[in-house]
Design a protein around this motif. Structure first.
Motif, mmCIF file in Angstrom:
data_model
loop_
_atom_site.group_PDB
_atom_site.id
_atom_site.type_symbol
_atom_site.label_atom_id
_atom_site.label_comp_id
_atom_site.label_asym_id
_atom_site.label_seq_id
_atom_site.Cartn_x
_atom_site.Cartn_y
_atom_site.Cartn_z
ATOM 1 N N PRO A 101 0.803 -1.226 0.000
ATOM 2 C CA PRO A 101 0.000 0.000 0.000
ATOM 3 C C PRO A 101 0.836 1.278 0.000
ATOM 4 O O PRO A 101 0.398 2.301 -0.491
ATOM 5 N N ASN A 102 2.042 1.231 0.540
ATOM 6 C CA ASN A 102 2.873 2.430 0.631
ATOM 7 C C ASN A 102 3.629 2.750 -0.657
ATOM 8 O O ASN A 102 4.338 3.735 -0.719
ATOM 9 N N PHE A 103 3.490 1.920 -1.669
ATOM 10 C CA PHE A 103 4.245 2.137 -2.912
ATOM 11 C C PHE A 103 3.641 3.308 -3.679
ATOM 12 O O PHE A 103 2.489 3.283 -4.082
ATOM 13 N N ASP A 104 4.415 4.357 -3.855
ATOM 14 C CA ASP A 104 3.969 5.564 -4.548
ATOM 15 C C ASP A 104 4.261 5.416 -6.046
ATOM 16 O O ASP A 104 5.344 5.730 -6.521
ATOM 17 N N TYR A 105 3.269 4.919 -6.789
ATOM 18 C CA TYR A 105 3.452 4.641 -8.218
ATOM 19 C C TYR A 105 3.853 5.882 -9.005
ATOM 20 O O TYR A 105 4.671 5.801 -9.913
ATOM 21 N N LEU A 106 3.290 7.034 -8.676
ATOM 22 C CA LEU A 106 3.583 8.238 -9.436
ATOM 23 C C LEU A 106 5.031 8.682 -9.258
ATOM 24 O O LEU A 106 5.679 9.097 -10.216
ATOM 25 N N PHE A 107 5.555 8.583 -8.039
ATOM 26 C CA PHE A 107 6.932 8.997 -7.802
ATOM 27 C C PHE A 107 7.915 8.039 -8.470
ATOM 28 O O PHE A 107 8.903 8.456 -9.062
ATOM 29 N N TRP A 108 7.641 6.722 -8.377
ATOM 30 C CA TRP A 108 8.591 5.723 -8.865
ATOM 31 C C TRP A 108 8.386 5.353 -10.323
ATOM 32 O O TRP A 108 9.225 4.664 -10.907
ATOM 33 N N GLU A 109 7.304 5.799 -10.939
ATOM 34 C CA GLU A 109 7.018 5.456 -12.326
ATOM 35 C C GLU A 109 8.206 5.770 -13.221
ATOM 36 O O GLU A 109 8.855 6.808 -13.044
ATOM 37 N N PRO A 110 8.578 4.942 -14.159
ATOM 38 C CA PRO A 110 7.903 3.737 -14.628
ATOM 39 C C PRO A 110 8.418 2.462 -13.978
ATOM 40 O O PRO A 110 8.099 1.367 -14.428
ATOM 41 N N MET A 111 9.196 2.560 -12.891
ATOM 42 C CA MET A 111 9.742 1.365 -12.249
ATOM 43 C C MET A 111 8.678 0.610 -11.471
ATOM 44 O O MET A 111 7.707 1.187 -11.001
ATOM 45 N N THR A 112 8.909 -0.681 -11.310
ATOM 46 C CA THR A 112 8.054 -1.508 -10.467
ATOM 47 C C THR A 112 8.632 -1.516 -9.059
ATOM 48 O O THR A 112 9.783 -1.109 -8.840
ATOM 49 N N GLY A 113 7.861 -1.982 -8.117
ATOM 50 C CA GLY A 113 8.358 -2.107 -6.750
ATOM 51 C C GLY A 113 9.576 -3.010 -6.680
ATOM 52 O O GLY A 113 10.516 -2.761 -5.914
ATOM 53 N N LYS A 114 9.583 -4.057 -7.489
ATOM 54 C CA LYS A 114 10.719 -4.980 -7.523
ATOM 55 C C LYS A 114 11.987 -4.258 -7.986
ATOM 56 O O LYS A 114 13.068 -4.458 -7.425
ATOM 57 N N GLU A 115 11.869 -3.410 -8.993
ATOM 58 C CA GLU A 115 13.031 -2.668 -9.489
ATOM 59 C C GLU A 115 13.528 -1.664 -8.443
ATOM 60 O O GLU A 115 14.734 -1.478 -8.284
ATOM 61 N N VAL A 116 12.612 -1.037 -7.742
ATOM 62 C CA VAL A 116 12.994 -0.095 -6.686
ATOM 63 C C VAL A 116 13.739 -0.852 -5.583
ATOM 64 O O VAL A 116 14.799 -0.409 -5.119
ATOM 65 N N ALA A 117 13.205 -1.993 -5.182
ATOM 66 C CA ALA A 117 13.851 -2.784 -4.138
ATOM 67 C C ALA A 117 15.220 -3.265 -4.596
ATOM 68 O O ALA A 117 16.181 -3.255 -3.820
ATOM 69 N N GLN A 118 15.338 -3.680 -5.853
ATOM 70 C CA GLN A 118 16.627 -4.133 -6.382
ATOM 71 C C GLN A 118 17.654 -3.000 -6.328
ATOM 72 O O GLN A 118 18.793 -3.197 -5.919
ATOM 73 N N ALA A 119 17.231 -1.810 -6.738
ATOM 74 C CA ALA A 119 18.141 -0.661 -6.714
ATOM 75 C C ALA A 119 18.539 -0.309 -5.288
ATOM 76 O O ALA A 119 19.674 0.082 -5.028
ATOM 77 N N TRP A 120 17.611 -0.475 -4.362
ATOM 78 C CA TRP A 120 17.901 -0.199 -2.956
ATOM 79 C C TRP A 120 18.912 -1.215 -2.411
ATOM 80 O O TRP A 120 19.858 -0.859 -1.717
ATOM 81 N N LEU A 121 18.737 -2.481 -2.781
ATOM 82 C CA LEU A 121 19.650 -3.527 -2.332
ATOM 83 C C LEU A 121 21.000 -3.462 -3.037
ATOM 84 O O LEU A 121 22.027 -3.811 -2.471
ATOM 85 N N HIS A 122 20.998 -3.016 -4.293
ATOM 86 C CA HIS A 122 22.217 -2.964 -5.108
ATOM 87 C C HIS A 122 22.337 -1.596 -5.772
ATOM 88 O O HIS A 122 22.126 -1.459 -6.976
ATOM 89 N N PRO A 123 22.686 -0.569 -5.003
ATOM 90 C CA PRO A 123 22.738 0.783 -5.568
ATOM 91 C C PRO A 123 23.756 0.938 -6.699
ATOM 92 O O PRO A 123 23.668 1.873 -7.482
#
Length: 99
Positions: free
Chosen positions: A69-91
């Motif tokens: 529910p906390n995933f802000d689609y507009l801010f992170w668009e066009p990335m998916t939550g998985k891509e955001v998490a991957q970037a967070w884990l592997h900057p």
């Protein structure tokens, strides 16, 4: 290709002297492994700053799936939550692009 498959590939591709394969082949295999396990994630400077901010660590940990529910689609668009998490884990996979 997996890491084990890459190792097997190199073992099976030696020249007459038993020397490992040519550097071009090694480079090609490493590029395939990078694409599979650490693909580049393109994002804006603002998105990258959010991920790289140490104080955001606790907040970003909830972004492991798109249905969070906390995933802000507009801010992170066009990335998916998985891509955001991957970037967070592997900057190191982040590539900043223009807004």
């Amino acid at each position: 290709m997996t890491f084990d498959e890459a190792i097997e590939h190199f073992k099976n591709n030696t020249d007459i002297s038993g020397t490992a394969v040519f550097l071009d082949d090694v480079e090609d295999i490493l590029k395939k492994l990078r694409e599979e396990y650490a693909p580049t994630v393109e994002m804006t400077e603002g998105q990258a700053k959010t991920i790289l901010d140490p104080e955001q660590g606790e907040n970003l940990s909830s972004l492991l799936t798109d249905d969070t529910p906390n995933f802000d689609y507009l801010f992170w668009e066009p990335m998916t939550g998985k891509e955001v998490a991957q970037a967070w884990l592997h900057p190191e996979t982040i590539k900043v692009v223009d807004e």
